[in-house]
Design an enzyme around this catalytic site. Structure first.
Site, PDB file in Angstrom:
ATOM      1  N   CYS A 121       0.862  -1.197   0.000  1.00  0.00           N
ATOM      2  CA  CYS A 121       0.000   0.000   0.000  1.00  0.00           C
ATOM      3  C   CYS A 121       0.894   1.241   0.000  1.00  0.00           C
ATOM      4  O   CYS A 121       0.769   2.123   0.855  1.00  0.00           O
ATOM      5  CB  CYS A 121      -0.940   0.004   1.193  1.00  0.00           C
ATOM      6  SG  CYS A 121      -1.788  -1.562   1.497  1.00  0.00           S
ATOM      7  N   ALA A 173       1.595   3.895  -2.121  1.00  0.00           N
ATOM      8  CA  ALA A 173       1.338   5.248  -2.642  1.00  0.00           C
ATOM      9  C   ALA A 173       1.038   6.221  -1.508  1.00  0.00           C
ATOM     10  O   ALA A 173       0.432   5.833  -0.502  1.00  0.00           O
ATOM     11  CB  ALA A 173       0.176   5.204  -3.631  1.00  0.00           C
ATOM     12  N   PRO A 174       1.499   7.479  -1.639  1.00  0.00           N
ATOM     13  CA  PRO A 174       2.164   8.103  -2.787  1.00  0.00           C
ATOM     14  C   PRO A 174       3.684   7.932  -2.815  1.00  0.00           C
ATOM     15  O   PRO A 174       4.348   8.536  -3.647  1.00  0.00           O
ATOM     16  CB  PRO A 174       1.796   9.572  -2.628  1.00  0.00           C
ATOM     17  CG  PRO A 174       1.694   9.759  -1.154  1.00  0.00           C
ATOM     18  CD  PRO A 174       1.122   8.484  -0.608  1.00  0.00           C
ATOM     19  N   GLY A 175       4.241   7.164  -1.893  1.00  0.00           N
ATOM     20  CA  GLY A 175       5.654   6.825  -2.004  1.00  0.00           C
ATOM     21  C   GLY A 175       6.593   7.509  -1.043  1.00  0.00           C
ATOM     22  O   GLY A 175       7.806   7.296  -1.123  1.00  0.00           O
ATOM     23  N   GLY A 176       6.088   8.304  -0.121  1.00  0.00           N
ATOM     24  CA  GLY A 176       6.973   9.005   0.801  1.00  0.00           C
ATOM     25  C   GLY A 176       7.773   8.058   1.674  1.00  0.00           C
ATOM     26  O   GLY A 176       8.983   8.249   1.879  1.00  0.00           O
ATOM     27  N   ASP A 216       0.922  -1.205  -4.932  1.00  0.00           N
ATOM     28  CA  ASP A 216      -0.326  -0.507  -4.622  1.00  0.00           C
ATOM     29  C   ASP A 216      -1.390  -1.016  -5.577  1.00  0.00           C
ATOM     30  O   ASP A 216      -1.092  -1.365  -6.726  1.00  0.00           O
ATOM     31  CB  ASP A 216      -0.177   1.012  -4.763  1.00  0.00           C
ATOM     32  CG  ASP A 216      -1.237   1.759  -3.952  1.00  0.00           C
ATOM     33  OD1 ASP A 216      -0.958   2.072  -2.778  1.00  0.00           O
ATOM     34  OD2 ASP A 216      -2.335   1.996  -4.478  1.00  0.00           O
ATOM     35  N   CYS A 262      -2.574   5.832   9.766  1.00  0.00           N
ATOM     36  CA  CYS A 262      -2.725   7.243  10.126  1.00  0.00           C
ATOM     37  C   CYS A 262      -4.090   7.429  10.797  1.00  0.00           C
ATOM     38  O   CYS A 262      -4.846   8.332  10.490  1.00  0.00           O
ATOM     39  CB  CYS A 262      -2.557   8.163   8.914  1.00  0.00           C
ATOM     40  SG  CYS A 262      -3.630   7.781   7.514  1.00  0.00           S
TER      41      CYS A 262
END
Length: 431
Positions: free
Chosen positions: A250, A252-255, A274, A372
């Protein structure tokens, strides 16, 4: 184009149609050619969504009876007007007149909008007093979120709710492959950008004021990325070693993918998956800017038999799909779009992916479970259920000066050190 009317149209997509604020803005803002106009409309939209429950309460008192569904755009226009009068440095007469002017497509609404906004100016004090007596309006959240936070965090509930309604600060992650945090702070200072090191994360900088990424020195060259400090902790916690294979599920967005690669340049490899091809493209774009390499794969994390093959990984990051209640500051539409019954479905998805990920972990390997969210059902209770079901899993304690130590894992509550709400638990597979 009337800017208040433009904002009302965008908001109708969110409040009326259930579209995400990000998607609605991406569709609506390009119609505006001037950057200041785009910034003003975006501020209106974020402000109305952020303060929706308080604004909607006041509007209900002022209207007496709700508008018809076909007039959702007039409702959102009224909310835009009220937001300006309550929260923006717009002169009241200008806020009223410009908002009224946006009714040109529905002339019958001109008198309604004018009357409601002028009545608000007369009755503002009594309306605020009435809102203080209504819990949902006073705390500016849907009742189910208020109740969930009261159940899970009775001592912290109002602090979390208050933090949710503040605009999040801008955090940066320094790419330690290219520069040090101290050097980059000097570069910022030379550009007149004030920032502070974050004591709990050695790559993180918190800016005193947000700036456009184009103003950040070395951004295009990959020296720095925008990422909340709480999310940056994942790379340190997963503690990948030279020669490890890492799986970012999972992703994304790749940070977090990029942060792991920045922290450990000697990996055997990293696979980032993803389920959403468009979101995975953002991972690829971020890696390209940072001059990092990973294998990216469109895949369903819950069904590894379809894509994983015989590969096994020494480190797995599972940033699980969740309610997002820890990032409401950044995505205030979560308050409007998320529903209480979503949590049960998310729990089932989280459990499925967690057990699927475990199949891919090498003996002795580490899986870092992250969300989160600030809800125990998605976090410590999810990990407790997993540990109870697995005889080959043990928890690795997280010794840290951030967050709250829980029976399982560690919880950051929204607003701690100005960070997002985040949860981490570290699990080791028996040899």
């Amino acid at each position: 184009m009337n800017l208040r009317g433009c904002a009302a149209q965008i908001l109708a997509k969110v409040i009326g149609d259930g579209q995400s604020l990000t998607a609605a803005l991406e569709h609506g803002l390009p119609k505006l050619k001037d950057s200041k106009d785009r910034a003003f409309v975006q501020a209106l939209c974020y402000g109305v969504v952020r303060h929706y429950y308080a604004l909607d309460f006041a509007l209900g008192k002022l209207l007496g009876k709700p508008l018809k569904a076909k007039d959702a755009d007039i409702k959102t226009l009224l909310l835009v007007g009220l937001y300006q009068l309550q929260h923006m440095r717009v002169k009241p007469h200008a806020a009223v007149s410009e908002t009224v002017a946006a009714t040109s497509h529905k002339p019958w609404a001109r008198g309604l909008v004018n009357g409601v906004l002028r009545q608000y100016l007369r009755d503002a004090e009594s309306l605020l007093q009435a809102a203080d007596r209504d819990q949902q309006a006073r705390l500016n959240h849907p009742q189910w979120i208020i109740d969930a936070l009261c159940r899970d965090w009775p001592e912290h509930q109002e602090k979390i709710l208050h933090a949710n309604d503040q605009a999040a600060p801008m955090f940066l992650r320094v790419n330690q492959r290219q520069t040090s945090r101290e050097t980059y702070l000097d570069q910022l200072a030379a550009q007149g950008i004030a920032g502070q090191p974050v004591d709990c994360c050695d790559t993180a900088i918190r800016l005193d004021q947000a700036v456009a990424v184009e103003q950040l020195p070395g951004f295009s060259a990959g020296q720095v990325s925008v990422q909340d400090a709480a999310a940056q902790l994942a790379a340190e916690l997963i503690d990948a070693e030279a020669g490890d294979w890492v799986l970012d599920m999972c992703s994304a967005p790749g940070g977090k993918t990029a942060a792991i690669l920045e922290r450990q340049p000697a990996l055997a490899g990293l696979v980032a998956i993803d389920v959403d091809a468009q979101r995975l493209q953002r991972v690829e774009e971020n890696l390209a800017r940072l001059h990092l390499q990973a294998e990216t794969l469109v895949a369903d994390a819950g069904n590894p038999a379809d894509w994983a093959g015989p590969r096994r990984f020494q480190r797995i990051l599972l940033d699980a799909p969740c309610s997002g209640l820890g990032v409401i500051r950044r995505h205030p539409d979560i308050k409007l779009l998320r529903r209480p019954d979503d949590i049960t479905a998310l729990q089932a998805t989280q459990a499925k992916i967690l057990h699927a990920a475990w199949q891919l972990l090498s003996p002795g390997g580490i899986l870092l479970y992250a969300t989160c969210s600030v809800l125990k059902a998605e976090n410590e209770q999810q990990v407790a259920a997993f540990l109870a079901a697995r005889t080959d899993a043990e928890e690795v304690a997280i010794d840290a000066h951030w967050g709250l130590a829980r029976p399982h894992g560690r919880q950051i509550l929204t607003g701690e050190r100005q960070m997002d709400g985040f949860y981490y638990a570290k699990l080791r597979k028996a040899v």
